[in-house]
Design an enzyme around this catalytic site. Structure first.
Site, PDB file in Angstrom:
ATOM      1  CG  PHE A 196      24.536  91.864  24.293  1.00 36.25           C
ATOM      2  CD1 PHE A 196      23.188  92.184  24.414  1.00 36.25           C
ATOM      3  CD2 PHE A 196      25.407  92.293  25.289  1.00 36.25           C
ATOM      4  CE1 PHE A 196      22.719  92.911  25.504  1.00 36.25           C
ATOM      5  CE2 PHE A 196      24.952  93.018  26.381  1.00 36.25           C
ATOM      6  CZ  PHE A 196      23.602  93.325  26.489  1.00 36.25           C
TER       7      PHE A 196
ATOM      8  N   GLY B 198      19.659  93.839  32.529  1.00 35.25           N
ATOM      9  CA  GLY B 198      18.715  92.734  32.654  1.00 35.25           C
ATOM     10  C   GLY B 198      19.046  91.595  31.712  1.00 35.25           C
TER      11      GLY B 198
ATOM     12  CG  LEU C 239      24.911  92.212  30.862  1.00 33.19           C
ATOM     13  CD1 LEU C 239      25.803  93.227  31.549  1.00 33.19           C
ATOM     14  CD2 LEU C 239      25.712  91.390  29.856  1.00 33.19           C
TER      15      LEU C 239
ATOM     16  CD  GLU D 216      27.769  87.847  29.749  1.00 33.48           C
ATOM     17  OE1 GLU D 216      27.136  88.815  30.204  1.00 33.48           O
ATOM     18  OE2 GLU D 216      27.721  87.504  28.553  1.00 33.48           O
TER      19      GLU D 216
END
Length: 389
Positions: free
Chosen positions: A133, A241, A243, A368
């Protein structure tokens, strides 16, 4: 040491149904049998245990809470319990599974075309294809809206330029979910390994998450066909979203690391003797530390359970996830530090998992969304006033 049976001071098991207990036991047994015997060496060698990927795929760990396309279709509580047990083994292993499911499979499942879902999701679910990602950039971590990676139209294609960093699974991935700024706003793209102009390299010298692949991605006039754009990934909110999905799993996962530290310290204090030839567990200051840890772990379990039930009821909000991630990572890190203290000098050697968990959790606290960013998300929710704009 006796086999791990979990930490359940407040009868949390009474909140679980039989299916949830079975899923947890499956993940717990996998961690005990396959992860614990090798993870110390993997960490010391700076190696991700890739040999475990096919087995995790067979057990349905990848995208476990997604429906269809070869995914297990488990509840979000069951998914959380898997994350908890995997991180009891190592944060790096849980991180791998989190990225695969929440940051790669979820955006394809939610924002992708049917053709993209059918092409990628079954392979990702089996672990035959690895994903990563790409959102964080060298100059933009907590502020992803400042991204400088761009994608510009060129006929039926897109030309991608920019750099992403701190990317879990980066060099191991066969496909990358990459976010870029376009004239129409932020969009998501699927970039396959081997695409001309796309390169990746590992980040070396890590003292944390050593049993995990961490990389940088670079895009230099990388040509991406329109068919590789996620058609429903429109705006930065779609990336955020994703994450939220990953942060939810982290909130469960770190409880596993905290449990492992606590149980290691508890057992150690029962056999370690000092001064009057009695176990140090009889000392008041030792018991106070153990009492603090088991209390905070229990509160973290209740927080995770409530968030899981809310998520299964489609009532979980991103601000709820911020509280889950912020609180549980913080208490897990404190549990690791207290456990290291209780083991004295033995706490720093790799015969015990505590120092490894502590180093890993320093990273988990940052990625995050940092502790500070999540505090501001919660602050905005309770005041109605944003403090970071």
């Amino acid at each position: 040491m006796t086999p791990f049976r979990g930490v359940d001071y407040l009868h949390i098991d009474s909140l679980l149904n039989d299916e949830e207990k079975l899923v947890r036991q499956t993940a717990r047994q996998f961690t005990e049998d396959r992860v614990v015997p090798i993870i110390k060496d993997c960490y010391n060698q700076g190696r991700f245990p890739a040999e475990l990927i096919p087995e995790m795929g067979e057990l349905g760990f990848f995208g476990a809470n997604l429906e269809g396309y070869g995914c297990a279709g488990l509840s979000n509580v069951e998914y959380g319990l898997i994350m908890q047990e995997l991180e009891r083994g190592d944060s790096g292993l849980r991180s791998f599974v989190s990225v695969q499911g929440a940051l790669v499979m979820y955006p394809i499942h939610t924002y992708g075309s049917e053709e993209q879902r059918e092409k990628y999701l079954p392979l990702l679910a089996e672990g035959k294809l690895i994903g990563c990602f790409g959102l964080t950039e060298p100059g933009f971590g907590s502020n992803p809206g400042g991204m400088t990676t761009t994608a510009k139209r060129d006929g039926e294609d897109w030309i991608l330029n920019g750099e992403k960093t701190w990317i879990t699974n980066g060099t191991a991935a066969g496909v990358a979910v990459v976010w870029a700024r376009t004239p129409e706003g932020v969009r998501g793209f699927l970039v396959e390994k081997g695409t001309p102009g796309f390169t990746s390299s590992d980040i070396h010298g890590k003292l944390s998450m050593r049993a995990s692949v961490t990389s940088s991605l670079a895009f230099n006039d990388c040509r991406i066909p329109e068919s590789q754009r996620l058609p429903n990934a429109i705006g930065l909110k779609t990336a955020l979203g994703c994450l939220s999905q990953a942060r939810y799993g982290i909130g469960w996962g770190v409880l596993g690391a905290a449990m492992d530290c606590f149980e290691t310290a508890r057992q150690y204090t029962l056999v370690r003797k000092q001064f009057d030839d009695r176990p140090i567990a009889t000392h008041q200051l030792v018991q106070e530390k153990l009492a603090w840890m088991v209390t905070e772990i229990t509160k973290g379990q209740l927080l995770a359970m409530q968030c899981g039930r809310l998520k299964d009821g489609k009532k979980l909000d991103f601000a709820h996830v911020s509280m889950l991630k912020r609180n549980n990572v913080a208490i897990a890190l404190d549990c690791a530090r207290l456990s290291r203290d209780l083991l004295g000098g033995n706490g720093i050697i790799d015969d015990y998992p505590i120092m490894r968990h502590m180093c890993n959790l320093e990273t988990v606290k940052t990625y995050e969304g940092t502790d500070h960013i999540h505090a501001l998300v919660i602050g905005e929710r309770v005041t109605g006033l944003p403090a970071y704009r």
